[in-house]
Design a protein around this motif. Structure first.
Motif, short mmCIF file in Angstrom:
data_model
loop_
_atom_site.label_atom_id
_atom_site.label_comp_id
_atom_site.label_asym_id
_atom_site.label_seq_id
_atom_site.Cartn_x
_atom_site.Cartn_y
_atom_site.Cartn_z
N LEU A 1 3.18 5.12 85.24
CA LEU A 1 3.89 5.69 86.14
C LEU A 1 4.69 5.05 87.08
O LEU A 1 4.73 4.01 86.98
CB LEU A 1 2.57 6.10 87.08
CG LEU A 1 1.22 6.56 86.49
CD1 LEU A 1 0.22 6.53 87.77
CD2 LEU A 1 1.12 7.96 86.14
N TRP A 2 5.58 5.92 87.49
CA TRP A 2 6.42 5.40 88.26
C TRP A 2 6.83 6.49 89.53
O TRP A 2 5.99 7.51 89.37
CB TRP A 2 7.92 4.91 88.04
CG TRP A 2 8.60 5.99 87.07
CD1 TRP A 2 9.61 6.90 87.44
CD2 TRP A 2 8.35 6.29 85.50
NE1 TRP A 2 9.99 7.84 86.40
CE2 TRP A 2 9.32 7.38 85.30
CE3 TRP A 2 7.41 5.88 84.82
CZ2 TRP A 2 9.33 8.03 83.89
CZ3 TRP A 2 7.51 6.49 83.33
CH2 TRP A 2 8.44 7.37 83.30
N ARG A 3 7.31 6.19 90.61
CA ARG A 3 7.49 7.49 91.59
C ARG A 3 7.94 8.66 91.06
O ARG A 3 7.32 9.51 91.51
CB ARG A 3 8.40 6.71 92.84
CG ARG A 3 7.73 6.00 93.79
CD ARG A 3 8.43 5.03 94.52
NE ARG A 3 7.59 3.85 94.91
CZ ARG A 3 6.87 3.58 95.95
NH1 ARG A 3 6.95 4.75 96.78
NH2 ARG A 3 6.28 2.36 96.10
N GLY A 4 9.06 8.87 90.38
CA GLY A 4 9.68 10.10 89.90
C GLY A 4 8.95 10.53 88.72
O GLY A 4 9.40 11.68 88.04
N GLY A 5 8.08 9.85 87.90
CA GLY A 5 7.49 10.41 86.83
C GLY A 5 6.23 9.43 85.98
O GLY A 5 5.98 9.04 86.72
N GLN A 6 6.18 9.87 84.88
CA GLN A 6 5.10 9.25 83.97
C GLN A 6 5.26 9.44 82.71
O GLN A 6 5.82 10.48 82.05
CB GLN A 6 3.74 9.74 84.49
CG GLN A 6 3.55 11.12 84.16
CD GLN A 6 2.04 11.53 84.51
OE1 GLN A 6 1.80 11.60 85.84
NE2 GLN A 6 0.99 11.72 83.84
N ARG A 7 4.73 8.51 81.82
CA ARG A 7 4.64 8.75 80.59
C ARG A 7 3.47 8.11 79.48
O ARG A 7 3.11 7.18 80.15
CB ARG A 7 6.11 8.01 79.78
CG ARG A 7 6.09 8.22 78.33
CD ARG A 7 7.43 8.71 77.62
NE ARG A 7 8.47 8.88 78.39
CZ ARG A 7 9.77 8.09 78.24
NH1 ARG A 7 9.90 7.43 77.18
NH2 ARG A 7 10.77 8.56 78.95
N LEU A 8 3.03 8.84 78.83
CA LEU A 8 1.79 8.28 78.03
C LEU A 8 2.28 7.60 76.74
O LEU A 8 2.96 8.19 76.01
CB LEU A 8 0.71 9.47 77.62
CG LEU A 8 -0.28 9.18 77.04
CD1 LEU A 8 -1.33 8.23 77.97
CD2 LEU A 8 -1.24 10.30 76.59
N LEU A 9 1.70 6.35 76.36
CA LEU A 9 2.19 5.57 75.42
C LEU A 9 0.81 5.66 74.56
O LEU A 9 -0.11 4.81 74.84
CB LEU A 9 2.48 4.11 75.83
CG LEU A 9 3.79 4.04 76.64
CD1 LEU A 9 4.24 2.66 76.93
CD2 LEU A 9 5.15 4.98 76.10
N PRO A 10 0.61 6.43 73.42
CA PRO A 10 -0.42 6.50 72.80
C PRO A 10 -1.03 5.45 71.91
O PRO A 10 0.15 4.53 71.71
CB PRO A 10 -0.18 7.80 71.61
CG PRO A 10 1.11 7.96 72.23
CD PRO A 10 1.78 7.23 72.84
N MET A 11 -2.15 5.05 71.70
CA MET A 11 -2.79 3.93 71.01
C MET A 11 -1.90 3.58 69.93
O MET A 11 -1.52 4.15 68.88
CB MET A 11 -4.03 4.35 70.72
CG MET A 11 -4.85 3.28 70.06
SD MET A 11 -5.43 1.98 71.15
CE MET A 11 -6.66 2.94 72.27
N ALA A 12 -1.42 2.17 69.96
CA ALA A 12 -0.57 1.53 68.80
C ALA A 12 -0.97 -0.17 69.05
O ALA A 12 -1.45 -0.35 70.22
CB ALA A 12 0.74 1.86 69.31
N PRO A 13 -0.59 -0.73 68.13
CA PRO A 13 -0.70 -2.21 68.25
C PRO A 13 0.13 -2.54 69.49
O PRO A 13 1.28 -2.02 70.01
CB PRO A 13 0.00 -2.73 66.81
CG PRO A 13 -0.01 -1.67 65.93
CD PRO A 13 0.11 -0.53 66.78
N LYS A 14 -0.38 -3.68 70.29
CA LYS A 14 0.09 -4.09 71.59
C LYS A 14 1.55 -4.48 71.51
O LYS A 14 2.39 -4.21 72.34
CB LYS A 14 -0.83 -5.46 72.06
CG LYS A 14 -2.16 -5.15 72.69
CD LYS A 14 -2.98 -6.02 73.23
CE LYS A 14 -4.08 -5.64 74.01
NZ LYS A 14 -4.97 -6.50 74.27
N THR A 15 2.02 -5.06 70.11
CA THR A 15 3.55 -5.42 70.00
C THR A 15 4.21 -4.07 70.06
O THR A 15 5.42 -4.30 70.94
CB THR A 15 3.84 -6.14 68.84
OG1 THR A 15 3.06 -5.45 67.76
CG2 THR A 15 3.30 -7.75 68.78
N GLU A 16 3.87 -3.14 69.40
CA GLU A 16 4.40 -1.88 69.62
C GLU A 16 4.54 -1.10 71.11
O GLU A 16 5.66 -0.70 71.28
CB GLU A 16 3.95 -0.78 68.57
CG GLU A 16 4.74 0.04 67.93
CD GLU A 16 3.94 0.75 67.06
OE1 GLU A 16 3.27 -0.03 66.11
OE2 GLU A 16 3.95 2.04 67.04
#
Ligand code: C5P
Length: 410
Positions: free
Chosen positions: A373-388
């Motif tokens: 999350l940031w002030r102007g938006g958001q993005r979901l990063l789906p389940m993946a290896p931590k490096t990715e």
């Protein structure tokens, strides 16, 4: 796929090595996707790889003759192996078997592929694929640690069902994920000239000389993020709590133990820094007194009085003219609401939240999912290896950092 749209793989000269593992069948799809993305592809196969897939298949898909032998007079008369090593902009070995990784770690040059890996100055990327027990074996892990120190990029592996019927880490990353990572590798160094201070790992709050209050943070996410940010060209100083992890190549690390030590180390480095990322799991409390000698057990209840630790992140974000701040939030419920409250409450520029406490990602795991999350938006990063996930988060951080600096949407 964005790789084609932004042309980042278009015209790139890629040497693809294929070693002996069942995942070799996926390299056919990988080569095809690379060609579709506009890359020039030369394939080299080990002897074992040819038991799983034929050179003819990869020749048809790559559009060039496939090389299999080092001392092949016919092939050497065309482009000899040193020329081929010089030609490559990237060497990608997918799948990379445990045996191949061991040979690479040893610096052997007993076939064409290992010789090319030694002879090429191009960055080397490997996508391991093997049985989960082979992956976990200390010999394999030691080889990987050595290869990482030599700046070999390790892609994956993924976790899940394996061809051998077992389940665990060791599956080759899917060709689409490999290609996305490769394309990222060619991206502009958008954080060149940026100074980053990043905290990672747990803290230990001493009770007496032998005991401490700690937590389960492994430091993996923070270390992976430090590596990803360095990959974007940033100068990263990693302030790490106790962790068994090796510092990523090109990252400066200072190791601390307690929250107070972490705070001091951060404040000493924060002036003139552009980005502050707080990935550490800092203990909120520490014992009021540290006993000078080991506390002896006695009958009855033992009471430990704890006092609050400073909030390092809040302190940095309150600095006048301070850096772009990124925090993490581990929540067991109402993830978005709590994370947004923390973003505002601590005056952050960005927060990466993950759900903990269930079977989801989080501490002590290889993979993770994040809601950013940031002030102007958001993005979901789906389940993946931590490096990715770290790569994706680093990209978002770079975008938002630049957007704020220029006052524009990325
Ligand atoms: O408030 P909470 O502990 O959930 O906030 C988590 C975020 O704050 C993380 O980014 C963590 O690294 C940072 N933090 C900190 N110092 C503390 C506690 C948390 O920098 N004492």
């Amino acid at each position: 796929m964005s790789t084609q749209a932004d042309g980042s793989l278009s015209g790139r000269r890629l040497l693809v090595g294929v070693t002996g593992g069942i995942a070799a069948y996926k390299s056919a799809h990988l080569v095809r996707l690379l060609r579709t993305a506009g890359a020039q592809v030369r394939v080299v196969m080990t002897a074992a790889a040819q038991s799983f897939i034929t050179p003819l298949t990869l020749q048809a898909l790559s559009g060039s003759p496939v090389r299999t032998r080092l001392l092949d007079p016919g092939a050497e008369a065309g482009m000899d192996h040193i020329e081929l090593a010089r030609w490559a902009e990237r060497v990608l070995v997918a799948p990379a078997s445990a045996h191949f990784l061991a040979r690479l770690a040893q610096g052997l040059a007993d076939d064409l592929l290992t010789t090319l890996c030694l002879a090429s100055a191009a960055p080397l990327w490997v996508a391991p694929a093997m049985n989960q027990q082979m992956w976990r074996h200390p010999a394999t892990q030691d080889n990987l640690a050595l290869l990482r120190r030599r700046s070999v990029t390790i892609l994956g592996p993924a976790e899940g069902e394996q061809a051998c019927g077992e389940s665990g880490p060791g599956r080759m990353l899917e060709p689409e994920a490999i290609i996305a990572a490769l394309a990222d590798g060619f991206r502009a160094r958008t954080l060149e000239g940026c100074r980053v201070v990043l905290t990672a790992g747990p803290t230990r709050e001493a009770i007496d000389p032998v005991r401490f209050v700690g937590n389960r943070s492994s430091g993996r996410m923070g270390y992976a993020l430090a590596q990803a940010l360095a990959g974007f060209g940033a100068a990263v100083e990693l302030v790490s709590g106790p962790s068994g992890l090796e510092p990523p190549a090109g990252v400066t690390r200072v190791v601390v133990e307690s929250a107070l030590e972490m705070e001091t180390a951060v404040m000493e480095r924060i002036e003139g820094c552009d980005l502050f990322v707080a990935a550490a799991a800092v203990a909120d409390y520490r014992p009021e007194q540290v006993a000078p000698a080991k506390i002896k057990k006695s009958e009855g209840v033992f009471t430990l009085r704890l006092v609050r630790n400073p909030d390092i992140l809040a302190r940095v974000s309150a600095l006048p003219g301070g850096p772009f701040t990124v925090g993490f939030a581990a929540e067991t419920e109402r993830l978005e609401e709590q994370a947004r409250a923390k973003l505002v409450g601590k005056g952050l520029d960005m927060i990466a939240a993950n759900q903990v406490g269930g079977t989801e990602g989080g501490f002590e795991r290889e993979d993770n999912a994040l809601l950013v999350l940031w002030r102007g938006g958001q993005r979901l990063l789906p389940m993946a290896p931590k490096t990715e996930i770290a790569e994706q988060l680093a990209r978002l951080i770079a975008e938002q950092y630049h957007a704020q600096a220029t006052g524009q949407d990325p």
